[in-house]
Scaffold this motif. Sequence first.
Motif, PDB file in Angstrom:
ATOM      1  N   ARG A  79       0.944  -1.204  -0.120  1.00 15.00           N
ATOM      2  CA  ARG A  79      -0.185  -0.074   0.059  1.00 15.00           C
ATOM      3  C   ARG A  79       0.840   1.335  -0.073  1.00 15.00           C
ATOM      4  N   GLY A  80       0.496   2.254  -0.815  1.00 11.09           N
ATOM      5  CA  GLY A  80       1.188   3.354  -0.846  1.00 11.09           C
ATOM      6  C   GLY A  80       0.516   4.352  -0.094  1.00 11.09           C
ATOM      7  N   LEU A  81      -0.256   5.299  -0.544  1.00 11.90           N
ATOM      8  CA  LEU A  81      -1.180   6.243   0.397  1.00 11.90           C
ATOM      9  C   LEU A  81      -2.596   5.931   0.431  1.00 11.90           C
ATOM     10  N   GLY A  82      -3.167   4.767  -0.355  1.00 10.97           N
ATOM     11  CA  GLY A  82      -4.273   4.604  -0.455  1.00 10.97           C
ATOM     12  C   GLY A  82      -5.494   5.441  -1.172  1.00 10.97           C
ATOM     13  N   THR A  83      -5.057   5.853  -2.131  1.00  7.01           N
ATOM     14  CA  THR A  83      -5.860   6.866  -3.020  1.00  7.01           C
ATOM     15  C   THR A  83      -6.122   6.219  -4.356  1.00  7.01           C
ATOM     16  N   GLY A  84      -6.017   4.875  -4.498  1.00  7.46           N
ATOM     17  CA  GLY A  84      -6.275   4.195  -5.793  1.00  7.46           C
ATOM     18  C   GLY A  84      -7.645   4.244  -5.833  1.00  7.46           C
ATOM     19  N   LEU A  85      -8.091   3.864  -7.286  1.00  4.79           N
ATOM     20  CA  LEU A  85      -9.471   3.811  -7.676  1.00  4.79           C
ATOM     21  C   LEU A  85      -9.805   2.460  -8.142  1.00  4.79           C
ATOM     22  N   ALA A  86      -9.260   1.484  -7.839  1.00  2.49           N
ATOM     23  CA  ALA A  86      -9.361  -0.100  -8.541  1.00  2.49           C
ATOM     24  C   ALA A  86      -9.360  -1.146  -7.211  1.00  2.49           C
ATOM     25  N   THR A 147      -1.718  13.896  -2.486  1.00  4.23           N
ATOM     26  CA  THR A 147      -2.152  12.816  -1.453  1.00  4.23           C
ATOM     27  C   THR A 147      -1.591  11.314  -1.891  1.00  4.23           C
ATOM     28  N   CYS A 148      -0.854  11.162  -3.225  1.00  2.00           N
ATOM     29  CA  CYS A 148      -0.837   9.786  -3.533  1.00  2.00           C
ATOM     30  C   CYS A 148       0.929   9.609  -3.595  1.00  2.00           C
ATOM     31  N   SER A 149       1.489   8.560  -3.583  1.00  2.00           N
ATOM     32  CA  SER A 149       2.835   8.399  -3.394  1.00  2.00           C
ATOM     33  C   SER A 149       3.543   7.737  -4.934  1.00  2.00           C
ATOM     34  N   ILE A 335     -12.769  17.734  -8.695  1.00  2.34           N
ATOM     35  CA  ILE A 335     -14.289  17.455  -9.147  1.00  2.34           C
ATOM     36  C   ILE A 335     -14.737  16.103  -8.874  1.00  2.34           C
ATOM     37  N   SER A 336     -13.962  14.902  -8.878  1.00  4.12           N
ATOM     38  CA  SER A 336     -14.414  13.832  -8.647  1.00  4.12           C
ATOM     39  C   SER A 336     -14.852  13.839  -7.072  1.00  4.12           C
ATOM     40  N   LEU A 337     -14.087  14.475  -6.125  1.00  5.93           N
ATOM     41  CA  LEU A 337     -14.674  14.390  -4.684  1.00  5.93           C
ATOM     42  C   LEU A 337     -16.085  15.138  -4.683  1.00  5.93           C
ATOM     43  N   ARG A 338     -16.017  16.110  -5.575  1.00  7.30           N
ATOM     44  CA  ARG A 338     -17.520  16.923  -5.429  1.00  7.30           C
ATOM     45  C   ARG A 338     -18.584  15.749  -6.057  1.00  7.30           C
ATOM     46  N   GLY A 380     -12.079  14.893 -17.726  1.00  6.43           N
ATOM     47  CA  GLY A 380     -10.827  14.196 -17.794  1.00  6.43           C
ATOM     48  C   GLY A 380      -9.767  14.670 -18.921  1.00  6.43           C
ATOM     49  N   HIS A 381      -9.021  14.002 -19.531  1.00  5.33           N
ATOM     50  CA  HIS A 381      -7.858  14.359 -20.083  1.00  5.33           C
ATOM     51  C   HIS A 381      -8.336  14.252 -21.580  1.00  5.33           C
ATOM     52  N   ALA A 382      -8.987  15.329 -22.079  1.00  3.87           N
ATOM     53  CA  ALA A 382      -9.498  15.175 -23.579  1.00  3.87           C
ATOM     54  C   ALA A 382      -8.270  14.989 -24.606  1.00  3.87           C
TER      55      ALA A 382
HETATM   56  C1  LIG Z   1      -9.326  12.585  -6.120  1.00  4.17           C
HETATM   57  C2  LIG Z   1      -8.472  11.620  -6.929  1.00  4.17           C
HETATM   58  C3  LIG Z   1      -7.922  11.816  -8.093  1.00  4.17           C
HETATM   59  C4  LIG Z   1      -7.146  10.984  -8.832  1.00  4.17           C
HETATM   60  N1  LIG Z   1      -6.661  11.473  -9.952  1.00  4.17           N
HETATM   61  C5  LIG Z   1      -5.744  10.441 -10.788  1.00  4.17           C
HETATM   62  C6  LIG Z   1      -5.395  10.898 -11.892  1.00  4.17           C
HETATM   63  O1  LIG Z   1      -5.359  12.152 -12.527  1.00  4.17           O
HETATM   64  N2  LIG Z   1      -4.373   9.877 -12.518  1.00  4.17           N
HETATM   65  C7  LIG Z   1      -4.239   8.850 -12.114  1.00  4.17           C
HETATM   66  O2  LIG Z   1      -3.680   8.123 -12.706  1.00  4.17           O
HETATM   67  N3  LIG Z   1      -4.795   8.310 -10.919  1.00  4.17           N
HETATM   68  C8  LIG Z   1      -5.526   9.165 -10.234  1.00  4.17           C
HETATM   69  N4  LIG Z   1      -5.952   8.629  -9.144  1.00  4.17           N
HETATM   70  C9  LIG Z   1      -5.755   7.318  -8.475  1.00  4.17           C
HETATM   71  C10 LIG Z   1      -4.587   7.327  -7.615  1.00  4.17           C
HETATM   72  O3  LIG Z   1      -4.422   8.477  -7.040  1.00  4.17           O
HETATM   73  C11 LIG Z   1      -3.318   6.512  -8.241  1.00  4.17           C
HETATM   74  O4  LIG Z   1      -3.813   5.597  -8.948  1.00  4.17           O
HETATM   75  C12 LIG Z   1      -2.086   6.520  -7.523  1.00  4.17           C
HETATM   76  O5  LIG Z   1      -1.031   6.335  -8.378  1.00  4.17           O
HETATM   77  C13 LIG Z   1      -2.060   5.753  -6.390  1.00  4.17           C
HETATM   78  O6  LIG Z   1      -1.194   5.982  -5.466  1.00  4.17           O
HETATM   79  P1  LIG Z   1      -1.166   5.441  -3.823  1.00  4.17           P
HETATM   80  O7  LIG Z   1       0.023   5.987  -3.180  1.00  4.17           O
HETATM   81  O8  LIG Z   1      -2.210   6.078  -3.299  1.00  4.17           O
HETATM   82  O9  LIG Z   1      -1.362   4.104  -4.043  1.00  4.17           O
HETATM   83  P2  LIG Z   1      -2.239   2.978  -3.297  1.00  4.17           P
HETATM   84  O10 LIG Z   1      -3.939   3.430  -3.525  1.00  4.17           O
HETATM   85  O11 LIG Z   1      -1.693   3.039  -1.919  1.00  4.17           O
HETATM   86  O12 LIG Z   1      -1.939   1.717  -4.210  1.00  4.17           O
HETATM   87  C14 LIG Z   1      -2.220   1.775  -5.613  1.00  4.17           C
HETATM   88  C15 LIG Z   1      -1.769   0.178  -5.868  1.00  4.17           C
HETATM   89  O13 LIG Z   1      -0.274   0.451  -6.139  1.00  4.17           O
HETATM   90  C16 LIG Z   1       0.170  -0.930  -5.368  1.00  4.17           C
HETATM   91  N5  LIG Z   1       1.399  -0.155  -4.647  1.00  4.17           N
HETATM   92  C17 LIG Z   1       1.378   0.933  -3.874  1.00  4.17           C
HETATM   93  N6  LIG Z   1       2.809   1.123  -3.376  1.00  4.17           N
HETATM   94  C18 LIG Z   1       3.504   0.142  -4.051  1.00  4.17           C
HETATM   95  C19 LIG Z   1       4.953  -0.074  -3.947  1.00  4.17           C
HETATM   96  N7  LIG Z   1       5.706   0.515  -3.404  1.00  4.17           N
HETATM   97  N8  LIG Z   1       5.403  -1.258  -4.595  1.00  4.17           N
HETATM   98  C20 LIG Z   1       4.444  -2.265  -5.290  1.00  4.17           C
HETATM   99  N9  LIG Z   1       3.204  -1.909  -5.524  1.00  4.17           N
HETATM  100  C21 LIG Z   1       2.591  -0.745  -4.814  1.00  4.17           C
HETATM  101  C22 LIG Z   1      -1.025  -1.406  -4.369  1.00  4.17           C
HETATM  102  O14 LIG Z   1      -0.927  -2.591  -4.108  1.00  4.17           O
HETATM  103  C23 LIG Z   1      -1.975  -0.902  -5.205  1.00  4.17           C
HETATM  104  O15 LIG Z   1      -2.501  -2.188  -6.072  1.00  4.17           O
HETATM  105  C24 LIG Z   1      -7.002   9.691  -8.398  1.00  4.17           C
HETATM  106  C25 LIG Z   1      -7.166   9.085  -7.057  1.00  4.17           C
HETATM  107  C26 LIG Z   1      -8.104  10.173  -6.394  1.00  4.17           C
HETATM  108  C27 LIG Z   1      -8.597   9.965  -5.117  1.00  4.17           C
END
Ligand SMILES: Cc1cc2nc3c(=O)[nH]c(=O)nc-3n(C[C@H](O)[C@H](O)[C@H](O)COP(=O)(O)OP(=O)(O)OC[C@H]3O[C@@H](n4cnc5c(N)ncnc54)[C@H](O)[C@@H]3O)c2cc1C
Length: 471
Positions: A79-86, A147-149, A335-338, A380-382
């Motif tokens: 887990r990085g910082l938990g902002t993933g969307l999948a 907020t993401c790593s 916008i997605s949060l709104r 999004g990214h037109a």
């Molecule tokens: C408001 C909002 C806007 C967003 N906009 C975008 C955008 O514009 N473009 C975009 O691409 N995404 C976007 N996202 C999605 C998200 O921010 C990205 O997917 C981001 O890269 C996830 O980073 P994280 O640190 O939160 O990873 P996490 O959510 O913690 O993990 C994501 C995945 O990466 C894996 N992982 C994390 N760290 C490691 C590591 N060190 N080694 C191996 N695997 C690892 C996890 O197992 C998981 O499968 C958005 C999300 C939100 C909430």
Amino acid sequence: LDTPSKGAYAPLTREIIDRIRENIGERFVISDPERMDHYSGDATELRCCPELVVEPTSKEQIQALFGLANDFHFPITPRGLGTGLAGGCVPWSGGVVLSLAKMNRILSIDTENLIAIVEPGVINGDLKRAAESCGLFYPPDPASLDTCSIGGNAATNAGGASCVKYGTTRDYVLGLEAVLPSGELIQAGVRTRKGVVGYSLAQLLVGSEGTLAVITQLILRLIPRPPAVSGLVALFADLPSAMRSVTSVLTRGHIPSAMEFMDRRCLGLVRGLLPFDGLDRTGALLLIETDGTPEAVEKEMERIGLICLEGGAENVFMAPDAIKRARIWEVRRRISLRIEENAQVYIPEDVVVPIGRIADFVSCLSEIEERFDMKIYTFGHAGDGNIHLNITVENRQTLGRVAEGIRVVLEKVLAMGGTISGEHGVGLVKKRFLPLELSPVSVRIQNEIKNTFDPLRILNPGKIFEQCAGG
Ligand SMILES: Cc1cc2nc3c(=O)[nH]c(=O)nc-3n(C[C@H](O)[C@H](O)[C@H](O)COP(=O)(O)OP(=O)(O)OC[C@H]3O[C@@H](n4cnc5c(N)ncnc54)[C@H](O)[C@@H]3O)c2cc1C
């Protein structure tokens, strides 16, 4: 979705937890259920509480953790910082969540060779600012950048607004270090601008969603910071005209550094926050930026403004000042949060269609909305054809129909030559749609790659493919 499959693994007994504490160190282990709750999900609605959280500061601790996972057969979810969307970092099979959040040092920024070496928990925006302070630029800019790593970005091959000119995270990962499920450490890739020795394992790990290895260090390419940026905002009566202008800009030789859009529904939510008048009649907004030398940027913006007017823009606001630009980006990034705040059920899809088909694609959405009882907010990214479809549903009882509607949308995307995800990845949420896009041969080969890295299925099981222990 499948139900969580904790039963496939041995539960973490007191003995195993004690061994983890001894080997990793007491202060790097979290077992309090309230604190562990924070690590149970990501930005989707999916939640599954881990049995233990380990938050190390060194690769040796990660290697030791995998040693124990091999001995006792428990799963580990990075887990990085938990902002993933999948749902990628949701511990769907229980076991240990391995948080990389505390491995967050920028180890070096080498201004002579234009590279940065970072630990995976560094926040994207922090790296961008550190690079900028040295006159350099790290382009990948997911909307979640503060907020993401970087490790999460590499694992998901994150994109963002600047992709249209600068590409995705993959284009900036020259090399990396990772711990394999066996506990071995691997260095992959290079520190140079080029390198073709052997298969590109670094590029295989980028986008592998934490299913093949845990990234513990990254060598990233930086570029010189463009001296000037300017932009425009163009307002259109409807979305297809805006999208036709996007195609015209790109096919007439311009490469903007951002080309973002919002539809009428999105504008309905954020109109009052944007620093422009006349938005109540607007059907679509385009935000276009270019970067480079001040003279080149000014000329290019003028030409792009004219193309938008020829394409039917009702109003074009040139070169918003720094305060307005910052405001527009803040609104765009949130916008997605709104949309989520205002919805009973919120399902984010991020399809991509070829740029020549964007207008056709958005034109067919209203019919699908009506047929399947859902509302679609698009932004999004037109410039990449990466359309974020934010589906909201008023009534949970119609979710079955909505799922059918999503399948119809994805089939349409694929029929147009597109792909079902441009950024968010597969994780848990898109697993069931994978066979729509990938052939059985492709799935088989990818399963074999997973087997080679992780024969015991201890790393992030149940993601992307239908795999868990014994699967
Ligand atoms: C408001 C909002 C806007 C967003 N906009 C975008 C955008 O514009 N473009 C975009 O691409 N995404 C976007 N996202 C999605 C998200 O921010 C990205 O997917 C981001 O890269 C996830 O980073 P994280 O640190 O939160 O990873 P996490 O959510 O913690 O993990 C994501 C995945 O990466 C894996 N992982 C994390 N760290 C490691 C590591 N060190 N080694 C191996 N695997 C690892 C996890 O197992 C998981 O499968 C958005 C999300 C939100 C909430």
